[in-house]
Design an enzyme around this catalytic site. Sequence first.
Site, PDB file in Angstrom:
ATOM      1  N   ARG A  82       0.866  -1.201   0.000  1.00 56.40           N
ATOM      2  CA  ARG A  82       0.000   0.000   0.000  1.00 56.40           C
ATOM      3  C   ARG A  82       0.896   1.242   0.000  1.00 56.40           C
ATOM      4  NH1 ARG A  82      -3.797   0.003   5.064  1.00 56.40           N
ATOM      5  NH2 ARG A  82      -5.043  -1.518   3.921  1.00 56.40           N
ATOM      6  N   ARG A 151      -1.171   6.761   9.703  1.00 54.75           N
ATOM      7  CA  ARG A 151      -1.236   6.247   8.324  1.00 54.75           C
ATOM      8  C   ARG A 151      -1.283   7.380   7.307  1.00 54.75           C
ATOM      9  NH1 ARG A 151      -3.837   0.905   8.374  1.00 54.75           N
ATOM     10  NH2 ARG A 151      -3.027  -0.151  10.200  1.00 54.75           N
ATOM     11  N   LYS A 215      -3.345   1.445  14.980  1.00 59.84           N
ATOM     12  CA  LYS A 215      -3.316   2.374  13.844  1.00 59.84           C
ATOM     13  C   LYS A 215      -3.894   3.734  14.223  1.00 59.84           C
ATOM     14  CE  LYS A 215      -6.083  -0.522  11.528  1.00 59.84           C
ATOM     15  NZ  LYS A 215      -7.030  -1.113  10.568  1.00 59.84           N
ATOM     16  N   LYS A 217      -5.336   7.484  12.236  1.00 59.07           N
ATOM     17  CA  LYS A 217      -5.682   8.036  10.922  1.00 59.07           C
ATOM     18  C   LYS A 217      -6.085   9.502  11.017  1.00 59.07           C
ATOM     19  CE  LYS A 217      -7.236   3.554   9.240  1.00 59.07           C
ATOM     20  NZ  LYS A 217      -8.376   2.776   8.713  1.00 59.07           N
ATOM     21  N   CYS A 438     -15.478  -2.571  -0.048  1.00 57.61           N
ATOM     22  CA  CYS A 438     -14.096  -2.892   0.328  1.00 57.61           C
ATOM     23  C   CYS A 438     -13.609  -4.041  -0.558  1.00 57.61           C
ATOM     24  CB  CYS A 438     -14.030  -3.291   1.793  1.00 57.61           C
ATOM     25  SG  CYS A 438     -14.743  -4.913   2.100  1.00 57.61           S
ATOM     26  N   CYS A 444      -8.421 -10.471   0.972  1.00 59.94           N
ATOM     27  CA  CYS A 444      -8.467 -10.063   2.375  1.00 59.94           C
ATOM     28  C   CYS A 444      -8.613 -11.275   3.288  1.00 59.94           C
ATOM     29  CB  CYS A 444      -9.637  -9.106   2.625  1.00 59.94           C
ATOM     30  SG  CYS A 444      -9.713  -8.628   4.356  1.00 59.94           S
ATOM     31  N   CYS A 483     -16.824  -7.763   6.010  1.00 56.48           N
ATOM     32  CA  CYS A 483     -16.756  -8.120   7.437  1.00 56.48           C
ATOM     33  C   CYS A 483     -16.993  -6.848   8.241  1.00 56.48           C
ATOM     34  CB  CYS A 483     -15.402  -8.764   7.768  1.00 56.48           C
ATOM     35  SG  CYS A 483     -14.091  -7.600   8.181  1.00 56.48           S
ATOM     36  N   CYS A 487     -14.020  -1.198   6.390  1.00 58.99           N
ATOM     37  CA  CYS A 487     -13.042  -0.533   5.514  1.00 58.99           C
ATOM     38  C   CYS A 487     -13.660   0.398   4.476  1.00 58.99           C
ATOM     39  CB  CYS A 487     -12.170  -1.573   4.831  1.00 58.99           C
ATOM     40  SG  CYS A 487     -11.185  -2.524   6.005  1.00 58.99           S
TER      41      CYS A 487
HETATM   42 FE1  SRM Z   1      -9.098  -1.669   6.316  1.00 58.09          FE
HETATM   43  C1  SRM Z   1      -7.838  -4.343   7.935  1.00 58.09           C
HETATM   44  C2  SRM Z   1      -8.414  -3.033   3.361  1.00 58.09           C
HETATM   45  C3  SRM Z   1      -9.672   1.310   4.849  1.00 58.09           C
HETATM   46  C4  SRM Z   1     -10.677  -0.597   9.155  1.00 58.09           C
HETATM   47  N1  SRM Z   1      -8.217  -3.375   5.755  1.00 58.09           N
HETATM   48  C5  SRM Z   1      -7.709  -4.336   6.573  1.00 58.09           C
HETATM   49  C6  SRM Z   1      -6.916  -5.378   5.776  1.00 58.09           C
HETATM   50  C7  SRM Z   1      -5.495  -4.942   5.721  1.00 58.09           C
HETATM   51  C8  SRM Z   1      -7.071  -6.829   6.265  1.00 58.09           C
HETATM   52  C9  SRM Z   1      -6.044  -7.357   7.210  1.00 58.09           C
HETATM   53  O1  SRM Z   1      -5.769  -6.739   8.262  1.00 58.09           O
HETATM   54  O2  SRM Z   1      -5.504  -8.424   6.909  1.00 58.09           O
HETATM   55  C10 SRM Z   1      -7.618  -5.222   4.402  1.00 58.09           C
HETATM   56  C11 SRM Z   1      -6.815  -5.624   3.181  1.00 58.09           C
HETATM   57  C12 SRM Z   1      -7.724  -6.122   2.091  1.00 58.09           C
HETATM   58  C13 SRM Z   1      -7.055  -6.309   0.794  1.00 58.09           C
HETATM   59  O3  SRM Z   1      -6.978  -7.468   0.312  1.00 58.09           O
HETATM   60  O4  SRM Z   1      -6.619  -5.339   0.188  1.00 58.09           O
HETATM   61  C14 SRM Z   1      -8.094  -3.789   4.482  1.00 58.09           C
HETATM   62  N2  SRM Z   1      -8.946  -0.974   4.462  1.00 58.09           N
HETATM   63  C15 SRM Z   1      -8.740  -1.716   3.348  1.00 58.09           C
HETATM   64  C16 SRM Z   1      -8.947  -0.906   2.099  1.00 58.09           C
HETATM   65  C17 SRM Z   1      -8.039  -1.312   0.952  1.00 58.09           C
HETATM   66  C18 SRM Z   1     -10.427  -1.000   1.702  1.00 58.09           C
HETATM   67  C19 SRM Z   1     -10.766  -0.539   0.313  1.00 58.09           C
HETATM   68  O5  SRM Z   1     -11.482  -1.288  -0.334  1.00 58.09           O
HETATM   69  O6  SRM Z   1     -10.342   0.535  -0.113  1.00 58.09           O
HETATM   70  C20 SRM Z   1      -8.710   0.499   2.662  1.00 58.09           C
HETATM   71  C21 SRM Z   1      -7.264   0.906   2.610  1.00 58.09           C
HETATM   72  C22 SRM Z   1      -7.084   2.264   3.171  1.00 58.09           C
HETATM   73  C23 SRM Z   1      -5.710   2.833   3.008  1.00 58.09           C
HETATM   74  O7  SRM Z   1      -5.365   3.193   1.895  1.00 58.09           O
HETATM   75  O8  SRM Z   1      -5.019   2.962   4.017  1.00 58.09           O
HETATM   76  C24 SRM Z   1      -9.130   0.300   4.104  1.00 58.09           C
HETATM   77  N3  SRM Z   1      -9.927   0.083   6.924  1.00 58.09           N
HETATM   78  C25 SRM Z   1     -10.174   1.148   6.117  1.00 58.09           C
HETATM   79  C26 SRM Z   1     -11.075   2.049   6.770  1.00 58.09           C
HETATM   80  C27 SRM Z   1     -11.661   3.323   6.170  1.00 58.09           C
HETATM   81  C28 SRM Z   1     -10.926   4.563   6.553  1.00 58.09           C
HETATM   82  O9  SRM Z   1      -9.941   4.512   7.285  1.00 58.09           O
HETATM   83  O10 SRM Z   1     -11.356   5.604   6.099  1.00 58.09           O
HETATM   84  C29 SRM Z   1     -11.375   1.501   7.998  1.00 58.09           C
HETATM   85  C30 SRM Z   1     -12.395   2.047   9.025  1.00 58.09           C
HETATM   86  C31 SRM Z   1     -11.894   3.239   9.768  1.00 58.09           C
HETATM   87  C32 SRM Z   1     -11.136   2.838  10.987  1.00 58.09           C
HETATM   88  O11 SRM Z   1      -9.934   2.642  10.896  1.00 58.09           O
HETATM   89  O12 SRM Z   1     -11.768   2.690  12.042  1.00 58.09           O
HETATM   90  C33 SRM Z   1     -10.642   0.262   8.089  1.00 58.09           C
HETATM   91  N4  SRM Z   1      -9.199  -2.332   8.231  1.00 58.09           N
HETATM   92  C34 SRM Z   1      -9.953  -1.784   9.220  1.00 58.09           C
HETATM   93  C35 SRM Z   1      -9.889  -2.635  10.386  1.00 58.09           C
HETATM   94  C36 SRM Z   1     -10.612  -2.383  11.735  1.00 58.09           C
HETATM   95  C37 SRM Z   1      -9.816  -1.492  12.617  1.00 58.09           C
HETATM   96  C38 SRM Z   1     -10.392  -1.370  13.994  1.00 58.09           C
HETATM   97  O13 SRM Z   1     -10.205  -0.330  14.625  1.00 58.09           O
HETATM   98  O14 SRM Z   1     -10.998  -2.306  14.491  1.00 58.09           O
HETATM   99  C39 SRM Z   1      -9.062  -3.727  10.039  1.00 58.09           C
HETATM  100  C40 SRM Z   1      -8.680  -4.898  10.930  1.00 58.09           C
HETATM  101  C41 SRM Z   1      -7.607  -4.581  11.907  1.00 58.09           C
HETATM  102  O15 SRM Z   1      -6.960  -3.535  11.845  1.00 58.09           O
HETATM  103  O16 SRM Z   1      -7.409  -5.418  12.779  1.00 58.09           O
HETATM  104  C42 SRM Z   1      -8.653  -3.506   8.678  1.00 58.09           C
HETATM  105 FE1  SF4 Z   2     -11.348  -7.102   4.575  1.00 62.52          FE
HETATM  106 FE2  SF4 Z   2     -13.279  -6.639   6.296  1.00 62.52          FE
HETATM  107 FE3  SF4 Z   2     -11.737  -4.636   5.468  1.00 62.52          FE
HETATM  108 FE4  SF4 Z   2     -13.474  -5.688   3.816  1.00 62.52          FE
HETATM  109  S1  SF4 Z   2     -13.983  -4.637   5.728  1.00 62.52           S
HETATM  110  S2  SF4 Z   2     -11.315  -5.261   3.347  1.00 62.52           S
HETATM  111  S3  SF4 Z   2     -13.484  -7.812   4.401  1.00 62.52           S
HETATM  112  S4  SF4 Z   2     -11.074  -6.336   6.668  1.00 62.52           S
END
Ligand code: SRM
Ligand code: SF4
Length: 562
Positions: A82, A151, A215, A217, A438, A444, A483, A487
Amino acid sequence: MTVEAAPLSHNAPLSHNEDIKSRSDFLRGTLADELDQQAFGGLSDDDGQLIKFHGVYVQDDRDLRPERAKRKLDRAYMFMARLRVPGGVLTPRQYLAMDRLATERGNATLRLTTRQTIQFHGVIKSNVRAAMRAMDAALLDTIAACGDVNRNVMAAANPYLSRAHGEAVEMARRLSAHFLPRTGAWREIFIGDERVLGGEPEAEPIYGPTYLPRKFKMTIAVPPSNDVDVFAHDLSFIAIVEDGKVTGYTVVAGGGMGASHGEPETYPRVADVIGYCDTEDVIAVAEAVVTVQRDFGNRANRKRARLKYTIDDRGLDWFKAAVNERLDKPLQPARAFRFEGNGDALGWVRDDEGFHHLTLFVENGRVADRGGWRLKSALVAIASLPGFIDRGAIIMTANQNIIVARANDEERAAIEAILTEHEVGRDVSALRQGAMACVALPTCGLALTESERYLPDLITRIDELLAAEGLSGQRITLRMTGCPNGCARPYIAEIGLVGRNPGRYNLLLGGAADGSRLNTMYRENADEAAILEALAPLFAAYAEQREPGEGFGDYTRRAGVV
Ligand code: SRM
Ligand code: SF4
């Protein structure tokens, strides 16, 4: 108020990730050695956690899991990288280099994310370093794109739209640089730089040796657009603009989307307004917030380690006092702002200098060539246009779209011809334009069900319901995730669909069109038929009973649906 220093209830043992960080020698671990070993396509568990700080995830192709398990083969490991791009702005040459990287080292697609950057999927282990070197050659990197650090910093898309937009992106770059980890690990591990020994011992002046509990943000918005979704992030700055210039920012903190099904102590939360600061104080305010979270965030339980829980555990007044105690100039009373929506305005706009900017719809952020529709090739042709290649910009938005910025009159005509030739830019329904999904399956590791691969079909069916009620032109934010991690920020959408089980989603309704309010559960664990059955009568009632200008989310609240 005095700020109590003792930790609250989390005297429990530190989580394993804290141990990994403290033993990592500033994020090095054994990554350099492990990347050399090609016999195993993945990484050890601990290095798998560490590599995230460098913007990389170990993944596997989940479509292949059952077949490989039957044949007693290892998972089909591959890496996701990323990019870190504050404000999402790339030069055309950088974009072209990233396109090449995706083709040569990844799965030949670029995935625009919900946080204004690009992900490369399907990078095999032997290609990881080459991919990083290609980024480095383009003056880009993946440092801190993941991990327990600040981030990628988001900013209102398109710095060329107005002076205020330019200032917002500049501030995003400053914040990004200020909070970048100081360790030389990324360059040593991936680029091959020698470690500098002797002199001052290595240190992380802001983070300390164990970085943040989780993390973190940041975003910057320029009203009336809330395209970056300020309420969903740990810390956001909302520009207060006077005479076209940003005088300062209203500060909001404590947003976050992640939750776990069946664990009520985890939940999505919208950020609180905590005050206002002048432009020159933004970095100090951000540092105060980040260090409060560094010192008081929960390091025992990672599920409760985000800033939103630190605030809820100790109270908002405590948090504000703790932040102010670290500032020379305390936060001032918040200044008013007004958002009109959190989506992107698609299509062309012209700036005061006479340049044209095109916000182009990219379904769920996937840039690819598929059949006649060849968005990937089209963007390469556009970025390569003589003149544009040196003056223009390619900008990622927080809604997974892309902006082709700073084209002159001739280039605008050429861009339109390229899009037509590549069958890009066909009519897209209003619902589809405002939707996000997402990534989910197959890359993922946390996905419970499909999202990116399924939402386009579901939208076709929902569009039929809307058309039946004469609502085809109605903008409604619809966001799906595979899930509950959130995201695609589904918990602030007017219609949220959150993956629960294969083919089943929780349906949530009642978010606001500007992203300022959480939605509420309407149907649990619903399959497609149940989702459509639930929505159809609501659309009919909305078409009949809505007030002028009333959004679907506001209507479902007013009518008591949720
Ligand atoms: Fe996310 C984890 C994809 C934005 C909350 N996110 C993941 C992972 C890395 C899965 C993993 O940990 O193994 C996913 C990778 C999937 C893949 O195959 O690419 C993933 N997140 C994404 C992306 C690519 C979604 C998308 O379709 O665009 C976004 C990448 C953002 C970036 O460029 O940095 C993405 N993730 C977000 C957002 C939205 C935002 O930040 O605006 C959130 C919700 C906001 C937040 O942080 O609360 C988000 N991602 C999570 C979480 C839950 C965090 C939490 O506080 O519980 C996880 C899981 C974790 O961190 O344990 C996670
Ligand atoms: Fe993966 Fe869940 Fe984030 Fe979708 S919302 S990219 S399924 S961790």
